[in-house]
Structure formats: C-alpha cells, structure tokens
Design a protein around this motif. Structure first.
Motif, PDB file in Angstrom:
ATOM      1  N   ARG A  94     -12.014  -1.260  -3.852  1.00  0.00           N
ATOM      2  CA  ARG A  94     -10.897  -0.525  -4.460  1.00  0.00           C
ATOM      3  C   ARG A  94     -10.144   0.277  -3.409  1.00  0.00           C
ATOM      4  N   ARG A  95     -10.884   0.913  -2.514  1.00  0.00           N
ATOM      5  CA  ARG A  95     -10.227   1.707  -1.462  1.00  0.00           C
ATOM      6  C   ARG A  95      -9.456   0.794  -0.510  1.00  0.00           C
TER       7      ARG A  95
ATOM      8  N   TYR B 201      -0.751   1.100  -0.061  1.00  0.00           N
ATOM      9  CA  TYR B 201      -0.101   2.254   0.557  1.00  0.00           C
ATOM     10  C   TYR B 201       0.663   1.851   1.815  1.00  0.00           C
TER      11      TYR B 201
ATOM     12  N   ALA C 122      -6.295  -0.206  -2.193  1.00  0.00           N
ATOM     13  CA  ALA C 122      -5.372   0.928  -2.284  1.00  0.00           C
ATOM     14  C   ALA C 122      -4.721   1.221  -0.936  1.00  0.00           C
TER      15      ALA C 122
ATOM     16  N   GLU D  65      -5.123  -0.545 -11.684  1.00  0.00           N
ATOM     17  CA  GLU D  65      -4.939   0.058 -10.364  1.00  0.00           C
ATOM     18  C   GLU D  65      -3.460   0.212 -10.009  1.00  0.00           C
TER      19      GLU D  65
ATOM     20  N   PRO E  94      -4.325   6.932  -0.686  1.00  0.00           N
ATOM     21  CA  PRO E  94      -5.453   6.977  -1.626  1.00  0.00           C
ATOM     22  C   PRO E  94      -6.182   8.314  -1.561  1.00  0.00           C
TER      23      PRO E  94
ATOM     24  N   ASP F 186      -1.447   3.660  -9.308  1.00  0.00           N
ATOM     25  CA  ASP F 186      -0.609   3.875  -8.123  1.00  0.00           C
ATOM     26  C   ASP F 186       0.726   4.499  -8.500  1.00  0.00           C
TER      27      ASP F 186
END
Length: 460
Positions: free
Chosen positions: A174-175, A182, A178, A332, A146, A336
C-alpha cells in the motif's frame, strides 16, 4: 476601521462548478497508477481461472501547445515515474525501507531518458516538505505525500524478511503504491517538476541528506503539530469578507466534495470488507464440501461434491482478487483525493493569510497617516519627517500586499482549472477500471459454474 473589500476581476470565461457536482462525469481517459494484485491460491486446489491483468500505468504527459490547456493533452512529451522493489535496510529500530524510483521521460531538461535511484521513505517526506515550503504560498496545490504510520513502521522494523506476515506485506505494498501515485501527481505539475529539489530527488544517483525533520517525534515534528493547531484556530476564528463570487462558490464546492468523498470512502471500505468476508466464507464452504466428498460412499455424488469443492475454491480466488481490486482501484484512489482536497484547502487558506497581511497593512497605514496628521497639527516638524517616511514605507507594503493577494488569487484559479479537469479524468478512469474488473470476475465465475453444471447433472 472597516475591512478592505476585495477588488478582483471575475473570470467569466467558464462558469464555476456547482457545489452539487460531487462525483465527476465521464471525461477523457487518464490511467492513474494501479497496483497489480496477485491472488493467493490454496496449494491443494490450484484454480484454473486467471484474474484479469491490471491495466498498465499510462505515462503522465506534458502539454505545451496552449497555456490554457491542461497538462497531458495533445503533447508528445511525457514523464512516467515508477516506485518498486521495496527493501528493508538494516535491522531493528534503526532499519528503514528503501524503494527503487525509476523515471522514463523525454522532457528536454532531464539529462537522461531512463534511469533509477534508491530512496528511503523519509526522503519522500523531505521532498514534500521542501516543495510545500517553496510553492504553497504561491498558490500551488502540492500533492500530499503518504502519511506516516507508527504501528506499521514499527511492525516492519521489528519483523524479519523471512517471517514477514501478510499484514506487513500488505502495508508495504500500500505504501509503495501510494508513493508511486504521489510521485506521478507531483511530476504532472510543470512548476513542481522543474523544481531543483524534485529534479535532484529523481536524478541524483547517491543518498540524499537525511530528512530528520520528518520524524513525528522530532522537535520539528512537534513544532509542526503546534503550527497546525494554530492554523486550525485561525481558520475557525477568522472570517474573510469575500467579494469574489468565484472563490465563495468554489469554497462551498470543495467543502461539499470533501464531505461526500469521505462518505464514499466509508462505503467503499464496507464493500471491500464484505467482499473479503465473502471470499473467506466461500473458502470455508469449499473445505466443508471437500470433507463431505471424502466420506460420501455414492461414487457419482462424491465426484460431484469434489467438483463443487474445487469450483467453490476457484470462486474464492476470484472473490479475493476482486476484493483487492476494489481496495486499490476504488478505496485507495478515493482516499488519495480526500488528502488532495486537504491540500486544496491549504492553498485557499494561504490566500486568506495573504488577505490578512494586506488588511493589517491597510490598518497600520491608516494609523501612520493619523500620527502624521497629528504631528502636523501640533507643529512638531521633527516628527513629521519621520512620520512621512513611515507612511511611505507602509504605502509600499500595502501595494505589495495587494499585488501578492491578486497574484495568489489568479494562481489558485489556474490551479483549480487543472484540478477539476484531472479530477474528472481520474474518477472516470477509476470507475471504468472498476467496472471492467467486476465484469471480468463475473464472467470468470459464470465460466466456473457452467463447467460444474454437467457434473451435477451426471449424479445418478
């Protein structure tokens, strides 16, 4: 001297994906990480409609049955990584966010089957940097971590846990989502999963060394910025004399896919904003009808207006939940993939850089041979021996450069096979999940208004 032509064997076992194939067709199911969304309800008008629960995250499975089989098919082994419980550590600008990283797996080389560790955001960026440095030049597609957000990070650092606003909460969620995507993308890659740095990241129950080089304002961050500028200039100015039709077509497909995904991302952002505006307008209408029902003297009409207000408030909650689902499921995940396409482009550029090295070695070897020939013609035997050693040295460099170029080309083809299959699965699952959520919300809205119809007909 003319540039050397590429002499790679064409892989004709499977035709390349045409550039026009932008969105993937329906394929086998693979559930990507989906962030649970909890709708915000108005305390005075609690809805009776419960939005559909998000689909649970499926574990990333590992395939060993065939070297040509993509990871995740037909295997009993799995690895599943969850990122949860974001916590603010410290106060002020020295504070940071830490996350609980939970791993569940039955892969044999991990010491445990289920464990958790705490990691700060910079640790994730440090892990990505290490994997990038070690595996990018080998033709591996490294899932992007991210991005840093100076505004969001500063807002969290200067805020407090007690009066955190919805904007900060949304940014943290959101983080977190993400980071989870990941980690699962990285763990799905057999080479990256077995990397010592990755294993230390998920297994070591202690703080990792501070990854200071991840700061955007650090000297390393400034150096990375200059390197990126140089790489961009190199990509624009150097045109590779491509002789492998597969790479030429795949490059065109990647560029087309990137452009179409960016258009899709813009449309999805517009859809999310429209749905949120609809939710706000519905809430305003519910409040207006509630006020009107309180001043209406006609009893049956007042009761119907009150029921209309409550029904509209319920639809507001459903619209709000659907807007969040649109954002996390569609927007989102598409974002990505835009970043993942950039990682694919980086791998292709590594191949170009390897070709440049090979080409430079060819040119230098030709010069060394020319210098040796001149020394022999001039009868300078003292220079001939030295020239011969230099020719032998550069002949070895040319051979190694060619082998490296062929190796990275072969590795990229294998990476792209897995990338294409996973892309189809991810987009298929994303579309199905979106349609299921949309159908559920529409059924809930229908149920709300079917309940209200008798109240409206009862007005006399």
């Amino acid at each position: 001297m003319s540039s050397p032509k590429l002499q790679l064997n064409q892989d004709t076992s499977e035709p390349p994906v045409p550039p026009s194939s932008i969105l993937p067709p329906m394929g086998a199911p693979l559930t990507p990480p989906v962030v649970p969304v909890t709708p915000t309800a108005t305390p005075s008008l609690t809805p009776n409609i419960t939005p559909a629960a998000p689909t649970p995250v499926s574990p990333v499975t590992v395939s060993r049955s065939s070297p040509d089989q993509v990871e995740g098919e037909g295997s009993d082994e799995y690895i599943q990584i969850g990122v949860s419980d974001p916590q603010k550590i410290g106060d002020g600008m020295s504070s940071y966010m830490a996350y609980k990283v939970t791993t569940k797996t039955n892969v044999s080389y991990f010491r445990k089957k289920h464990w958790s560790v705490m990691r700060r955001f910079s640790d994730f960026l440090g892990l990505h940097r290490k994997l990038n440095e070690k595996h990018l030049h080998s033709g591996r597609v490294i899932p992007p971590a991210p991005e840093k957000s100076a505004i969001g990070t500063t807002k969290i650092k200067l805020g407090s846990d007690k009066n955190a606003d919805s904007g900060s909460s949304d940014f943290i969620e959101r983080r977190r989502a993400a980071l989870e995507r990941y980690m699962n993308r990285t763990s799905a890659h057999s080479t990256l999963r077995a990397d010592p740095d990755f294993r230390e990241f998920i297994e070591l129950d202690a703080e990792l060394p501070r990854a200071t080089a991840t700061s955007a304002l650090s000297s390393a961050g400034v150096l990375r910025l200059f390197n990126r500028v140089g790489e961009t200039v190199n990509k624009m100015t150097f045109k590779m004399d491509e002789s492998d039709q597969w790479f030429e077509e795949k490059t065109q497909q990647i560029e087309s896919l990137d452009a179409q995904l960016r258009k899709l991302q813009g449309s999805m952002e517009g859809l999310v904003n429209y749905r949120r505006d609809l939710a706000l307008s519905t809430a305003a209408f519910a409040k207006a009808t509630a006020v009107l029902s309180s001043v209406e003297e006609h009893s049956s009409l007042s009761r119907a207006l009150h029921q209309l207000s409550e029904s509209t408030e319920r639809t507001h909650t459903i619209h709000h939940a659907q807007a969040d689902a649109d954002f996390y499921v569609l927007s989102e995940n598409t974002k990505d993939y835009i970043h993942l396409i950039a990682a694919v482009k980086d791998v292709f550029h590594e191949r170009v850089k390897t070709f440049q090295t090979w080409q430079h070695s060819q040119i230098t070897l030709a010069k060394k041979r020319e210098a040796k020939a001149k020394a022999e013609l001039a009868g300078r035997m003292d220079k001939v021996q030295q020239a011969q050693e230099e020719v032998s040295e550069w002949e070895g460099k040319v051979e190694r450069s060619q082998e490296e170029f062929e190796r990275i080309s072969k590795a990229i083809k294998k990476e792209m096979e897995q990338f294409d299959v996973m892309r189809v699965k991810d987009f298929r699952d994303m579309i199905i999940k979106y349609l299921e959520d949309l159908m559920t919300s529409q059924q809930q809205i229908i149920k709300v208004w079917e309940t209200f119809i008798p109240e409206a007909k009862a007005i006399s």
